[in-house]
Design an enzyme around this catalytic site. Structure first.
Site, PDB file in Angstrom:
ATOM      1  CG  HIS A 138      29.373 -44.075 -13.540  1.00 47.77           C
ATOM      2  ND1 HIS A 138      29.445 -43.710 -12.298  1.00 47.77           N
ATOM      3  CD2 HIS A 138      28.175 -43.080 -14.042  1.00 47.77           C
ATOM      4  CE1 HIS A 138      28.434 -42.943 -11.969  1.00 47.77           C
ATOM      5  NE2 HIS A 138      27.807 -42.601 -13.097  1.00 47.77           N
ATOM      6  CG  HIS A 212      23.979 -44.994 -12.122  1.00 46.52           C
ATOM      7  ND1 HIS A 212      22.827 -44.181 -12.752  1.00 46.52           N
ATOM      8  CD2 HIS A 212      24.805 -44.258 -12.042  1.00 46.52           C
ATOM      9  CE1 HIS A 212      23.189 -42.896 -13.152  1.00 46.52           C
ATOM     10  NE2 HIS A 212      24.296 -42.765 -12.626  1.00 46.52           N
ATOM     11  CD  GLU A 342      24.790 -42.321  -8.973  1.00 44.24           C
ATOM     12  OE1 GLU A 342      25.707 -42.831  -9.326  1.00 44.24           O
ATOM     13  OE2 GLU A 342      24.115 -41.412  -9.233  1.00 44.24           O
TER      14      GLU A 342
END
Length: 378
Positions: A138, A212, A342
């Protein structure tokens, strides 16, 4: 101390429609109120952090320019009772100091995992932070979820929203190129949360942005094993023990990943083991089509969420690693208390030649739209 800088913008629309049950019946008036509330709540690295409330009269979405964050989504159930349906903290300010598993965050530059934190671009090797075991996750140690974005509110007759921009400089978290990203987060009159990304770079780079948010359509009272899921996906990408794709694209037929008809999540998790943290393949080729990715229903509350996106995959994550987490409203979140959808390019795509390319070149524009559409079944 809370800083008192409050701005409110409201638009009232009156919509009249005739009821056909009686010929002489008067038109029924239904009022839609669109409102943006903006409050400065903190400063971070010398930049103002705002808490926003988007309200259409039926539901509310709370946002922040810290991390391009979805703070809360408040929707009615089949009896009209409104509840927050996301895993979160009570206040935006808590996100500045408390670690969390990317609640509501914008993930970037590259969402999901990059194996061993390494990739090669035009013959040059790049090394990124290994912040998830031996892998990159991420965007790194300080990804887009920890940046203060420059915000601007906007509205028209059908939406209220916040436009946010962030310039990620060349070399930030190890990525090449100066990358300018624009993020729009807006609520429509028909109960859709729309998230749009655009980005441009001055140097060849890689990019894979997503949101997210952890959802729990039951109002975050217990786990989400009683939710029903339907994915319009014929394939998924299997992973190894470190949750890195193996490179295979596998048919869902005969596997616990076959959600092509509605399935109870608890039953599918029992068939799969610990839960899901996998990319569901939604498209094999890039296109602008807004495809219906997923429908999620919570029979007890009647809440329904339909997800649409123009991207190629969606990471389905069932909060497998959440444990004894102190969240909002004095609730303790635990395993499977939420789920993430996502929308993104497939994970670790830069290291798999058969996966869609995450490369963004100078002169190109990255574009990505996600819609979460909320409704109720009685």
């Amino acid at each position: 101390m809370k800083l008192s800088n409050i701005y409110v913008l409201a638009i009232s629309l009156s919509l009249a429609f005739a009821c056909s049950q009686k010929q002489t019946q008067e038109p029924i008036q239904e009022e839609i109120n669109l409102m943006i509330k903006s409050e400065k709540v903190a400063e971070h690295n010398g930049q103002p952090v705002f808490h926003y409330v988007l309200d259409n009269g039926t539901m509310q979405v709370e946002l922040s320019n810290f991390g391009g964050l979805v703070h809360k989504i408040i929707t009615p159930d089949k009896n009209g009772n409104k509840e927050n349906i996301t895993l979160t903290f009570d206040t935006v300010e808590e996100f500045l100091t408390k670690p969390n598993p990317f609640f509501g965050a914008t993930a970037g530059r590259v969402a999901n995992r990059i194996a061993k934190g390494k990739f090669v671009l035009d013959g040059k090797s790049y090394e990124l932070a290994r912040n998830n075991g031996d892998n990159h996750l991420h965007g790194g140690v300080e990804g887009f979820n920890k940046k203060v974005w420059t915000p601007e509110t906007y509205s028209n007759d059908s939406v209220v929203g916040v436009k946010m921009t962030y310039l990620s400089v060349d070399g930030e978290e190890g990525y090449p190129g100066n990358l300018k990203t624009t993020l729009w987060m807006e609520l429509t009159t028909d109960n859709t949360l729309r998230i749009r990304f655009e980005a441009v770079t001055d140097q060849k780079t890689i990019l894979n942005l997503t949101n997210h948010t952890y959802f729990n359509l039951g109002g975050v009272k217990r786990d989400v094993l009683d939710h029903e899921f339907q994915f319009w996906a014929d394939a998924y990408t299997p992973v190894n023990e470190e949750l890195i794709p193996t490179g295979e694209v596998k048919d869902v037929t005969g596997t616990p990943f076959d959600f092509r008809s509605p399935k109870n999540l608890g039953e599918q998790i029992a068939a799969n083991g610990e839960g899901f943290d996998h990319n569901m393949v939604m498209k094999l080729e890039k296109s602008d089509e807004m495809k219906h990715f997923v429908q999620v229903k919570h029979p007890e509350s009647g809440r329904v969420m339909d997800m649409y996106s123009d991207n190629m995959g969606v990471q389905f994550y069932t909060a497998n690693f959440v444990k004894d987490f102190q969240g909002a409203d004095r609730k303790t979140y635990d395993k499977h208390w939420g789920f993430c959808l996502e929308s993104q390019i497939w994970p670790d795509a830069i290291n798999h030649e058969n996966f869609p390319s995450p490369i963004l070149n100078p002169g190109e524009k990255y574009e990505h739209t996600i819609e979460y559409r909320f409704s109720v079944e009685k």
